[in-house]
Scaffold this motif. Structure first.
Motif, PDB file in Angstrom:
ATOM      1  N   UNK A   1       0.852  -1.195   0.000  1.00  0.00           N
ATOM      2  CA  UNK A   1       0.000   0.000   0.000  1.00  0.00           C
ATOM      3  C   UNK A   1       0.887   1.244   0.000  1.00  0.00           C
ATOM      4  N   UNK A   2       0.555   2.226  -0.838  1.00  0.00           N
ATOM      5  CA  UNK A   2       1.399   3.426  -0.908  1.00  0.00           C
ATOM      6  C   UNK A   2       1.134   4.422   0.223  1.00  0.00           C
ATOM      7  N   UNK A   3       0.056   4.230   0.972  1.00  0.00           N
ATOM      8  CA  UNK A   3      -0.321   5.197   2.003  1.00  0.00           C
ATOM      9  C   UNK A   3      -0.240   4.575   3.386  1.00  0.00           C
ATOM     10  N   UNK A   4      -0.290   5.439   4.402  1.00  0.00           N
ATOM     11  CA  UNK A   4      -0.369   4.945   5.779  1.00  0.00           C
ATOM     12  C   UNK A   4      -1.810   4.533   6.055  1.00  0.00           C
ATOM     13  N   UNK A   5      -2.003   3.849   7.160  1.00  0.00           N
ATOM     14  CA  UNK A   5      -3.352   3.447   7.567  1.00  0.00           C
ATOM     15  C   UNK A   5      -4.218   4.692   7.752  1.00  0.00           C
ATOM     16  N   UNK A   6      -3.676   5.737   8.360  1.00  0.00           N
ATOM     17  CA  UNK A   6      -4.430   6.970   8.603  1.00  0.00           C
ATOM     18  C   UNK A   6      -4.837   7.634   7.285  1.00  0.00           C
ATOM     19  N   UNK A   7      -3.925   7.667   6.314  1.00  0.00           N
ATOM     20  CA  UNK A   7      -4.256   8.270   5.016  1.00  0.00           C
ATOM     21  C   UNK A   7      -5.334   7.463   4.302  1.00  0.00           C
ATOM     22  N   UNK A   8      -5.251   6.132   4.378  1.00  0.00           N
ATOM     23  CA  UNK A   8      -6.268   5.278   3.763  1.00  0.00           C
ATOM     24  C   UNK A   8      -7.617   5.485   4.437  1.00  0.00           C
ATOM     25  N   UNK A   9      -7.612   5.623   5.756  1.00  0.00           N
ATOM     26  CA  UNK A   9      -8.850   5.878   6.490  1.00  0.00           C
ATOM     27  C   UNK A   9      -9.471   7.205   6.072  1.00  0.00           C
ATOM     28  N   UNK A  10      -8.648   8.229   5.943  1.00  0.00           N
ATOM     29  CA  UNK A  10      -9.148   9.552   5.534  1.00  0.00           C
ATOM     30  C   UNK A  10      -9.789   9.477   4.151  1.00  0.00           C
ATOM     31  N   UNK A  11      -9.167   8.750   3.231  1.00  0.00           N
ATOM     32  CA  UNK A  11      -9.752   8.596   1.898  1.00  0.00           C
ATOM     33  C   UNK A  11     -11.077   7.841   1.955  1.00  0.00           C
ATOM     34  N   UNK A  12     -11.131   6.779   2.754  1.00  0.00           N
ATOM     35  CA  UNK A  12     -12.353   5.984   2.844  1.00  0.00           C
ATOM     36  C   UNK A  12     -13.482   6.744   3.519  1.00  0.00           C
ATOM     37  N   UNK A  13     -13.168   7.579   4.504  1.00  0.00           N
ATOM     38  CA  UNK A  13     -14.200   8.322   5.233  1.00  0.00           C
ATOM     39  C   UNK A  13     -15.011   9.217   4.306  1.00  0.00           C
ATOM     40  N   UNK A  14     -14.419   9.640   3.195  1.00  0.00           N
ATOM     41  CA  UNK A  14     -15.135  10.490   2.240  1.00  0.00           C
ATOM     42  C   UNK A  14     -16.303   9.741   1.605  1.00  0.00           C
ATOM     43  N   UNK A  15     -16.272   8.412   1.622  1.00  0.00           N
ATOM     44  CA  UNK A  15     -17.306   7.600   0.986  1.00  0.00           C
ATOM     45  C   UNK A  15     -18.311   7.009   1.978  1.00  0.00           C
ATOM     46  N   UNK A  16     -18.112   7.260   3.255  1.00  0.00           N
ATOM     47  CA  UNK A  16     -19.009   6.722   4.273  1.00  0.00           C
ATOM     48  C   UNK A  16     -20.231   7.607   4.433  1.00  0.00           C
ATOM     49  N   UNK A  17     -21.361   6.992   4.707  1.00  0.00           N
ATOM     50  CA  UNK A  17     -22.570   7.770   4.971  1.00  0.00           C
ATOM     51  C   UNK A  17     -22.683   8.005   6.473  1.00  0.00           C
ATOM     52  N   UNK A  18     -23.367   9.062   6.884  1.00  0.00           N
ATOM     53  CA  UNK A  18     -23.481   9.321   8.328  1.00  0.00           C
ATOM     54  C   UNK A  18     -24.339   8.258   9.023  1.00  0.00           C
ATOM     55  N   UNK A  19     -24.103   8.108  10.305  1.00  0.00           N
ATOM     56  CA  UNK A  19     -24.919   7.195  11.096  1.00  0.00           C
ATOM     57  C   UNK A  19     -26.345   7.718  11.168  1.00  0.00           C
ATOM     58  N   UNK A  20     -27.332   6.824  11.309  1.00  0.00           N
ATOM     59  CA  UNK A  20     -28.713   7.281  11.424  1.00  0.00           C
ATOM     60  C   UNK A  20     -28.931   8.115  12.689  1.00  0.00           C
ATOM     61  N   UNK A  21     -29.939   8.968  12.656  1.00  0.00           N
ATOM     62  CA  UNK A  21     -30.227   9.855  13.782  1.00  0.00           C
ATOM     63  C   UNK A  21     -30.706   9.082  15.010  1.00  0.00           C
ATOM     64  N   UNK A  22     -31.329   7.929  14.780  1.00  0.00           N
ATOM     65  CA  UNK A  22     -31.804   7.134  15.918  1.00  0.00           C
ATOM     66  C   UNK A  22     -31.231   5.728  15.835  1.00  0.00           C
ATOM     67  N   UNK A  23     -31.186   5.074  16.975  1.00  0.00           N
ATOM     68  CA  UNK A  23     -30.616   3.732  17.044  1.00  0.00           C
ATOM     69  C   UNK A  23     -31.517   2.734  16.321  1.00  0.00           C
ATOM     70  N   UNK A  24     -30.913   1.819  15.595  1.00  0.00           N
ATOM     71  CA  UNK A  24     -31.644   0.780  14.877  1.00  0.00           C
ATOM     72  C   UNK A  24     -32.189  -0.243  15.867  1.00  0.00           C
ATOM     73  N   UNK A  25     -33.464  -0.581  15.738  1.00  0.00           N
ATOM     74  CA  UNK A  25     -34.075  -1.599  16.594  1.00  0.00           C
ATOM     75  C   UNK A  25     -33.860  -2.955  15.927  1.00  0.00           C
ATOM     76  N   UNK A  26     -32.936  -3.742  16.442  1.00  0.00           N
ATOM     77  CA  UNK A  26     -32.573  -5.003  15.828  1.00  0.00           C
ATOM     78  C   UNK A  26     -33.245  -6.200  16.490  1.00  0.00           C
ATOM     79  N   UNK A  27     -34.307  -5.953  17.250  1.00  0.00           N
ATOM     80  CA  UNK A  27     -35.014  -7.031  17.924  1.00  0.00           C
ATOM     81  C   UNK A  27     -35.793  -7.877  16.918  1.00  0.00           C
ATOM     82  N   UNK A  28     -35.884  -9.163  17.206  1.00  0.00           N
ATOM     83  CA  UNK A  28     -36.758 -10.040  16.415  1.00  0.00           C
ATOM     84  C   UNK A  28     -38.149  -9.908  17.002  1.00  0.00           C
ATOM     85  N   UNK A  29     -39.106  -9.586  16.164  1.00  0.00           N
ATOM     86  CA  UNK A  29     -40.470  -9.352  16.630  1.00  0.00           C
ATOM     87  C   UNK A  29     -41.450 -10.091  15.729  1.00  0.00           C
TER      88      UNK A  29
END
Length: 133
Positions: free
Chosen positions: A55-83
């Protein structure tokens, strides 16, 4: 990751081993969980400066590049219960996940909501209000 996909198990096990070898060696010598967390934070931050093989970059540089493609977390917590809904049988039992749960006799013949949060040591029954079973 899919817990039922065998082809992913090797990847996960490999990553766990990688973290064990690179973050937990040498074994932290601490007296409290807070000290352990601080030490692991320090080691992870230090690890970000590392260049990975092929890899030509450091882990931190790779993380910074990847963060540009991440979507924000949802405003509320996901309810993962089986119902699901279930009918109370004549023996005052509700079937859920191959288990039977006894409920008040007054609910025989009625439909109730059975809910199991991500924590598998608790199952909830709802009929006019939540109640742990």
């Amino acid at each position: 990751m899919n817990p039922r996909a065998a082809h992913e198990k090797g990847l996960v096990e490999g990553l766990v081993g990688y973290i064990r070898r690179n973050i937990f060696v040498p074994v932290p010598n601490v007296n409290a969980i807070e000290e352990l967390q601080a030490e692991l934070d320090k080691r992870c931050l230090k690890y970000q400066d590392k260049h990975l093989q092929y890899r030509p970059t450091t882990v931190k540089e790779a993380l910074t590049l990847e963060q540009q493609h991440l979507i924000p977390l949802p405003a509320r917590e996901f309810d993962y219960a089986r119902t699901r809904t279930a009918e109370v049988d004549s023996l005052s039992l509700v079937k859920f996940d191959r288990n039977r749960y006894s409920v008040p006799v007054a609910l025989v013949g009625k439909t109730v909501t059975v809910r199991r949060p991500g924590v598998h040591d608790r199952t909830e029954l709802e009929h006019g209000g939540p109640r742990g079973v």
